[in-house]
Design an enzyme around this catalytic site. Structure first.
Site, PDB file in Angstrom:
ATOM      1  N   SER A  98      -6.308   3.246 -18.859  1.00  0.00           N
ATOM      2  CA  SER A  98      -7.681   3.402 -18.389  1.00  0.00           C
ATOM      3  C   SER A  98      -8.364   4.671 -18.873  1.00  0.00           C
ATOM      4  CB  SER A  98      -7.715   3.366 -16.853  1.00  0.00           C
ATOM      5  OG  SER A  98      -6.974   4.446 -16.320  1.00  0.00           O
ATOM      6  N   THR A 100       3.462  -1.053   8.787  1.00  0.00           N
ATOM      7  CA  THR A 100       4.345  -1.487   9.874  1.00  0.00           C
ATOM      8  C   THR A 100       3.573  -1.652  11.181  1.00  0.00           C
ATOM      9  OG1 THR A 100       6.198  -0.342   8.825  1.00  0.00           O
ATOM     10  CG2 THR A 100       6.442  -0.938  11.129  1.00  0.00           C
ATOM     11  N   GLY A 122       0.818  -1.205   0.000  1.00  0.00           N
ATOM     12  CA  GLY A 122       0.000   0.000   0.000  1.00  0.00           C
ATOM     13  C   GLY A 122       0.850   1.253   0.000  1.00  0.00           C
ATOM     14  N   PRO A 123       0.243   2.414  -0.158  1.00  0.00           N
ATOM     15  CA  PRO A 123       0.980   3.684  -0.178  1.00  0.00           C
ATOM     16  C   PRO A 123       1.619   3.971   1.176  1.00  0.00           C
ATOM     17  CG  PRO A 123      -1.304   3.956  -0.931  1.00  0.00           C
ATOM     18  CD  PRO A 123      -1.198   2.595  -0.359  1.00  0.00           C
ATOM     19  N   LYS A 176     -10.435   5.536  -7.171  1.00  0.00           N
ATOM     20  CA  LYS A 176     -11.124   6.357  -8.167  1.00  0.00           C
ATOM     21  C   LYS A 176     -12.517   6.740  -7.685  1.00  0.00           C
ATOM     22  CE  LYS A 176      -8.544   4.458 -12.067  1.00  0.00           C
ATOM     23  NZ  LYS A 176      -8.563   3.696 -13.329  1.00  0.00           N
TER      24      LYS A 176
END
Length: 861
Positions: A746, A231, A224-225, A789
């Protein structure tokens, strides 16, 4: 020459040979002998021997021999120092060996080897049941080897360190696991808000472990970002399972030895991270978090990603071989959790061994809860601010999230909240300093408690006049005590003062005289006690005591309120009328007219010190000072004062998109955003049809634009056969935010809609956003990042969403509060998008199919 014979064996032997060969001590022969035995170069010696003047020859010999003498003395001193040092070390070594031998004979202490062996065997007692046989055999061999080695040898240290690591590993020691799903759910909810799908997957993982009795054999990868809690989720899993936690990062790691350890032959060799992990945790089944696994490096020292294959393979790590230990270690009970920002950079064979759990980030509502329930209280406590002193409104938090911290994670949001409270802390401390300045009290040096405690704001005009007069009188008294001439003039003014005061008020004079007579006795006693050398000194001393007029009797300390007020009024009247001046008024009248206690000078000084000490010790704390300060409230109106101007503006550029402009949806590192595609005409003319692309588009996106141009021409030919717009018009397609690189397939359907909008000169329906990859036949293929989105569309106020049909399961998995208020359409062919975007009436399926076939035919042509 005698000194040289004592210092140099060479010189001594040369002299002996000279004398034995018949040499004499005749000056010329002595000179020749000295020059020949010197260490000078041959040319210098030849010049000396050729010298016929005997005196000069002797001087040259003397010069050369003195140089040799200095050299031999220096060599002798160096040799002596070295001998002393060596003898000292030998003596110390001999004494230490004797001491060890004596202690060993007495049983007080064993030698180093025996002590080390005993320490290693003591460690093995804890793990004896869990140590494998082959490891025990290696340990015994190394201990035997240690006994045979000298303590001063380098091999001794290598063997000792090797045994130290072998006996420090917790062989067969496991922490008791807890598979309570409810407890795990509670821990995850306490540590993290939202992430329902991730928590559910972790609970499933724990439930399987409950049924199997163990959770080994699984490698979890949290992707993930930044800032979404990867963590911290690993820590929560360890806490829920009651396992020890160990973390190490492999970001930028390019040395295989960090994973597999060094060979023992290298100087400073150490085991790999896993052996260090087992030693530090003290258990053979910890939870190991391998951070930043997508950023592994590769250098001349090997490929760490390949080394991790053995470590993270459940079928191989039961016999993990570390280069340093060189014995198999069972790591099958270790639970590995890896973290990565993107899984695309992880090597395929390594990714194949992991079970990926994706953390897509937090939506605005989740960020609001996290900020209110976790981040703000922690930031406020960390800044030392009380809840009643400051707070951030929910509106301010919402603005902060939308316009400053739009990232998928909450790390940047935490930094901004901490910044706000740091500025609030600065304001509170500054306010404290300002209040303390205003709280300063007026200090009057008369020794009374009220003078030290009475602030200036509480003193009325009449009392201020009294204080000023008292200060003036006291200053004159101090000057009179120091100066003999002023004392004499003071006595004269005192007589005038008593006369004027008697004329003004008989009662005041009587009271003053009575008090003065009562005070003379203690004053005279004090005067007699002082050591005086002359009658003038006694007079000065007595006058100064009379001027101070201390009061010894408590009954005479305070005048009645009425008399005191009357005396003060009369004194002030005399001062204003000019009959008396301030210099003539001193302690006798003014202090008696005061309504304060005035003790003797010693007591007065004590009162002064006590009052000052009390004022220092009772200084109010910052909490007491700020107790009544108005709470600082941070809202949307003053938020910019704390965090500066907004970083992000609204994604929405147009309320109603004009002709040629269509809103698309894109996935970004921030989590998701809306993306506009703009198309406009450049030039018109027969055969000028062309398409120009700008906006820093990647290769894949440029290919999508070419496909969109082809499909648009086919659809327009189907809709308006006589329209030659694309053949005769040069078009420019641009994607705003040109500084941001863009790529991906996309945006295909968005580009087709933008091109058709220009060709038909028709606006797209308001509040419509779309995403999907398009083929040459008009088919809509699935895309990624549905959640991000959707969140971006909601942030921009979109009402109608268009997704590929294949992404409907992804959309259905979203939380209800994310999906609400959307009119969502799932499409398989672009003609369905055409009807929704341009508001045309629905056509039957045959018409849609014919359009698709026509598009395919035109492509082939």
């Amino acid at each position: 020459m005698q000194n040289l014979m004592m210092l140099s064996p060479f010189f001594r032997e040369g002299i002996s040979q000279f004398l034995q060969s018949g040499g004499s001590l005749f000056p010329p022969q002595v000179g020749d002998c000295g020059i020949g035995l010197s260490t000078a170069d041959g040319l210098t010696q030849q010049q000396g021997l050729e010298e016929l003047d005997v005196l000069k020859r002797l001087n040259m010999a003397l010069t050369l021999l003195k140089k040799d003498l200095d050299i031999y003395k220096l060599q002798a001193s160096i040799a002596k120092a070295i001998d002393e040092k060596i003898s000292g070390e030998q003596r110390k070594f001999l004494l230490m060996e004797q001491l060890k031998a004596i202690k060993k004979e007495l049983g007080l202490e064993a030698d180093d080897k025996t002590a080390l062996t005993a320490k290693f065997r003591e460690r093995l007692k804890e793990y004896k049941d869990g140590v494998p046989e082959h490891v025990l055999q290696v340990i015994e061999e190394e201990m035997t080897k240690l006994q045979m080695l000298e303590a001063s040898s380098s091999e001794f240290n290598v063997t000792r360190n090797y045994l130290d690591w072998l006996t420090s590993i917790p062989w067969g020691q496991y922490s008791k696991e807890n598979f309570d799903v409810r407890r795990a759910q509670k821990i995850l909810d306490e540590d993290h808000y939202g992430l329902t799908d991730v928590k559910e997957r972790i609970l499933e993982f724990i439930a399987v472990g409950r049924l199997r009795g163990s959770v080994q054999g699984k490698i979890i990868c949290l992707s993930g970002p930044p800032g979404v809690g990867k963590t911290s989720i690993g820590k929560s899993i360890a806490k829920a399972l009651n396992r020890k936690f160990f973390r190490f990062s492999v970001g930028g790691l390019s040395d295989v030895a960090e994973i597999k350890g060094h060979r023992r032959t290298y100087v400073g060799a150490m085991p790999g991270k896993m052996v260090q992990c087992l030693k530090s945790t003290g258990t053979a089944n910890p939870l190991v978090l391998i951070d930043e696994i997508d950023k592994l490096g590769r250098g001349h020292a090997g490929d760490p990603a390949s080394a991790l294959l053995e470590l993270l393979d459940p079928e191989q790590n039961a016999n993990f071989l570390d280069h340093y230990l060189d014995v198999p270690i069972d790591l099958s009970k270790v639970l590995f959790v890896c973290t990565a920002n993107v899984v695309e950079t992880i090597p395929g064979p390594l990714l194949d061994r992991m079970e990926v759990i994706r953390l897509v980030g937090y939506i605005s509502d989740e960020k609001m809860h996290i900020a209110r329930d976790y981040l703000e209280p922690n930031a406020r406590t960390g800044s030392g601010i009380k809840p009643e002193q400051a707070r951030i409104t929910e509106t301010a938090l919402s603005v902060l999230i939308e316009t400053y911290c739009r990232e998928a994670g909450v790390r940047n949001l935490q930094k901004h909240i901490e910044k706000i409270y740091r500025k609030i802390a600065l304001k509170l401390v500054s306010k404290d300093a300002e209040i303390r300045e205003k709280m300063k009290v007026v200090s009057v040096p008369t020794g009374t408690d009220e003078d030290f405690s009475r602030p200036a704001a509480e003193v009325d005009d009449k009392a201020e006049d009294k204080i000023k007069d008292d200060e003036c009188l006291e200053s004159h008294e101090r000057e009179n005590v120091k100066d003999e001439d002023q004392l004499k003039s003071h006595e004269v003014s005192s007589e005038v003062s008593s006369e004027v005061s008697s004329e003004a008020s008989s009662e005041v004079s009587a009271e003053v005289s009575s008090e003065a007579s009562l005070e003379r006795e203690p004053n005279e006693k004090e005067t007699e006690e002082q050591d005086s050398t002359s009658s003038d000194g006694n007079a000065i001393s007595q006058d100064s005591e009379e001027l101070q007029t201390p009061k010894s009797d408590e009954n005479e300390n305070v005048l009645s309120d009425g008399k005191a007020e009357k005396n003060v009024d009369e004194m002030h009247h005399l001062l204003r009328s000019g009959v008396m001046d301030k210099s003539s008024i001193h302690g006798t009248n003014m202090e008696e007219a005061s309504d304060k206690d005035v003790n003797n000078p010693e007591d007065s000084s004590e009162i002064k010190h006590e009052s000052v000490d009390d004022s220092v010790s009772e200084e109010p704390s910052i909490e007491e000072i700020l107790k009544d300060v108005e709470m600082i409230v941070v809202d949307e109106t003053n938020l910019s004062e704390y965090v500066g101007n907004a970083v992000f503006q609204s994604d929405r550029i147009y309320d109603q998109t004009p002709v040629g402009v269509v809103m698309g949806l894109a996935w970004t590192a921030m989590g998701g955003s809306t993306l506009y595609v703009e198309t406009t005409k450049i030039d018109e003319g027969e055969g000028k049809g062309a398409l120009q692309l700008t906006g820093q588009l990647g290769d894949v996106m440029r290919e999508s634009a070419s496909i969109a141009h082809t499909v648009s021409r086919a659809i327009l030919r189907e809709k308006e056969p006589t329209n030659s717009f694309f053949r005769d018009t040069s078009l420019h397609l641009h994607v705003p935010a040109g500084a941001t690189p863009k790529d991906g397939p996309s945006a295909g359907c968005t580009m087709i809609t933008s091109l058709l909008s220009v060709a038909m000169n028709k606006e797209v329906k308001k509040d419509v956003a779309m995403t999907g990859e398009v083929t040459l036949t008009g088919r809509i293929l699935p895309i990624g990042g549905v959640k991000e989105k959707t969140i971006a569309a909601r942030r921009s106020g979109v009402k109608t969403l268009i997704f590929p049909k294949a992404n409907q399961p992804d959309f259905d998995e979203l939380s209800s509060h994310i999906k609400e208020e959307f009119d969502v359409h799932f499409v398989e062919h672009y003609m369905e998008i055409f009807k929704i975007a341009f508001g045309e009436e629905s056509r039957n399926s045959e018409a849609s199919l014919s359009a698709a076939e026509s598009c395919s035919t035109s492509t082939e042509q």
